[in-house]
Design a protein around this motif. Sequence first.
Motif, mmCIF file in Angstrom:
data_model
loop_
_atom_site.group_PDB
_atom_site.id
_atom_site.type_symbol
_atom_site.label_atom_id
_atom_site.label_comp_id
_atom_site.label_asym_id
_atom_site.label_seq_id
_atom_site.Cartn_x
_atom_site.Cartn_y
_atom_site.Cartn_z
ATOM 1 N N ILE A 10 0.756 -0.880 0.069
ATOM 2 C CA ILE A 10 -0.148 0.326 -0.284
ATOM 3 C C ILE A 10 0.831 1.801 -0.238
ATOM 4 C CG2 ILE A 10 -1.623 1.090 1.593
ATOM 5 C CD1 ILE A 10 -2.943 -1.292 2.605
ATOM 6 N N ASP A 11 1.935 1.225 0.186
ATOM 7 C CA ASP A 11 2.919 2.680 1.068
ATOM 8 C C ASP A 11 3.951 3.026 0.190
ATOM 9 O OD1 ASP A 11 1.766 2.907 3.919
ATOM 10 O OD2 ASP A 11 3.873 2.098 4.370
ATOM 11 N N HIS A 12 3.347 1.717 -1.341
ATOM 12 C CA HIS A 12 4.872 1.506 -2.430
ATOM 13 C C HIS A 12 3.205 2.641 -3.084
ATOM 14 C CE1 HIS A 12 6.941 1.455 -5.831
ATOM 15 N NE2 HIS A 12 6.322 0.446 -6.242
ATOM 16 N N VAL A 13 2.530 2.198 -3.396
ATOM 17 C CA VAL A 13 1.299 2.123 -4.268
ATOM 18 C C VAL A 13 1.444 3.987 -4.415
ATOM 19 C CG1 VAL A 13 -0.722 2.165 -5.354
ATOM 20 C CG2 VAL A 13 0.395 0.102 -4.765
ATOM 21 N N ILE A 14 0.863 4.131 -2.992
ATOM 22 C CA ILE A 14 0.491 5.483 -2.556
ATOM 23 C C ILE A 14 1.636 6.389 -3.268
ATOM 24 C CG2 ILE A 14 0.222 7.155 -0.773
ATOM 25 C CD1 ILE A 14 -1.611 5.179 0.134
ATOM 26 N N GLU A 15 2.758 5.750 -2.551
ATOM 27 C CA GLU A 15 4.705 6.307 -2.817
ATOM 28 C C GLU A 15 4.385 6.722 -4.744
ATOM 29 O OE1 GLU A 15 8.682 5.716 -2.664
ATOM 30 O OE2 GLU A 15 7.743 5.544 -0.488
ATOM 31 N N CYS A 16 3.880 5.534 -5.051
ATOM 32 C CA CYS A 16 4.176 5.959 -6.898
ATOM 33 C C CYS A 16 3.446 7.203 -7.151
ATOM 34 C CB CYS A 16 3.651 5.031 -6.967
ATOM 35 S SG CYS A 16 5.221 3.278 -7.501
ATOM 36 N N TYR A 32 -6.961 5.350 -3.681
ATOM 37 C CA TYR A 32 -7.607 4.689 -2.524
ATOM 38 C C TYR A 32 -8.430 4.087 -2.658
ATOM 39 C CZ TYR A 32 -3.625 7.838 0.661
ATOM 40 O OH TYR A 32 -2.901 8.042 1.515
ATOM 41 N N THR A 33 -9.891 4.359 -3.627
ATOM 42 C CA THR A 33 -10.846 3.709 -3.638
ATOM 43 C C THR A 33 -10.179 2.184 -4.066
ATOM 44 O OG1 THR A 33 -12.387 5.247 -3.866
ATOM 45 C CG2 THR A 33 -12.634 3.023 -4.926
ATOM 46 N N THR A 34 -9.196 2.170 -5.439
ATOM 47 C CA THR A 34 -9.317 0.683 -6.135
ATOM 48 C C THR A 34 -8.292 0.070 -4.808
ATOM 49 O OG1 THR A 34 -8.378 2.175 -8.139
ATOM 50 C CG2 THR A 34 -7.600 0.590 -7.966
ATOM 51 N N ILE A 35 -7.605 0.956 -4.903
ATOM 52 C CA ILE A 35 -6.773 0.223 -3.021
ATOM 53 C C ILE A 35 -8.111 -0.722 -2.107
ATOM 54 C CG2 ILE A 35 -5.134 -0.020 -0.907
ATOM 55 C CD1 ILE A 35 -3.414 2.185 -2.534
ATOM 56 N N ALA A 36 -8.750 0.062 -1.380
ATOM 57 C CA ALA A 36 -9.820 -0.296 -1.265
ATOM 58 C C ALA A 36 -10.563 -1.845 -1.809
ATOM 59 C CB ALA A 36 -10.681 0.024 0.034
ATOM 60 N N GLU A 37 -10.983 -1.702 -2.889
ATOM 61 C CA GLU A 37 -11.351 -3.040 -3.753
ATOM 62 C C GLU A 37 -10.420 -4.033 -3.503
ATOM 63 O OE1 GLU A 37 -13.804 -0.187 -6.578
ATOM 64 O OE2 GLU A 37 -11.794 -0.494 -7.006
ATOM 65 N N ASN A 38 -9.473 -4.082 -3.644
ATOM 66 C CA ASN A 38 -8.621 -4.682 -3.730
ATOM 67 C C ASN A 38 -8.539 -5.530 -2.523
ATOM 68 O OD1 ASN A 38 -6.906 -5.368 -7.017
ATOM 69 N ND2 ASN A 38 -7.312 -2.847 -6.490
ATOM 70 N N LYS A 76 -20.250 4.834 -7.609
ATOM 71 C CA LYS A 76 -20.846 4.215 -7.023
ATOM 72 C C LYS A 76 -19.921 3.392 -6.354
ATOM 73 C CE LYS A 76 -24.514 4.548 -10.592
ATOM 74 N NZ LYS A 76 -24.407 4.003 -11.621
ATOM 75 N N ARG A 77 -18.227 3.330 -7.368
ATOM 76 C CA ARG A 77 -17.763 2.292 -6.516
ATOM 77 C C ARG A 77 -17.053 2.646 -5.072
ATOM 78 N NH1 ARG A 77 -12.858 3.451 -9.877
ATOM 79 N NH2 ARG A 77 -11.471 2.319 -8.234
ATOM 80 N N ILE A 78 -16.856 3.791 -4.656
ATOM 81 C CA ILE A 78 -17.010 4.552 -3.464
ATOM 82 C C ILE A 78 -17.840 4.270 -2.203
ATOM 83 C CG2 ILE A 78 -16.850 6.549 -1.549
ATOM 84 C CD1 ILE A 78 -15.466 7.871 -3.750
#
Length: 90
Positions: A10-16, A32-38, A76-78
């Motif tokens: 998560i930290d790596h993705v956010i950093e990117c 952030y929504t995509t991270i939560a979904e996954n 809708k995703r949120i």
Amino acid sequence: MGAESVEDTIDHVIECFEREFRYKACAKKIVYTTIAENLILQDERVPDHIINEIKDGYFDNSQFELTEEESQDLSKRIVKVLDRLDITRQ
């Protein structure tokens, strides 16, 4: 070389995406929504800081970064993520 922890990933993705967060108002909500979904799909716990970023459901599309359809899709995703997490929005 061991596998990365979920938090490290998560930290790596956010950093990117940090630079995008500064220049595109919707980018942070999308990431952030995509991270939560996954995480939900993988039956992993969604960290509080991810939930807090999407909990209000609001995202600033004042610069028209998203089309109306994309904006509605993100909303809708949120809602779906928050419902899956059983989070009451305030």
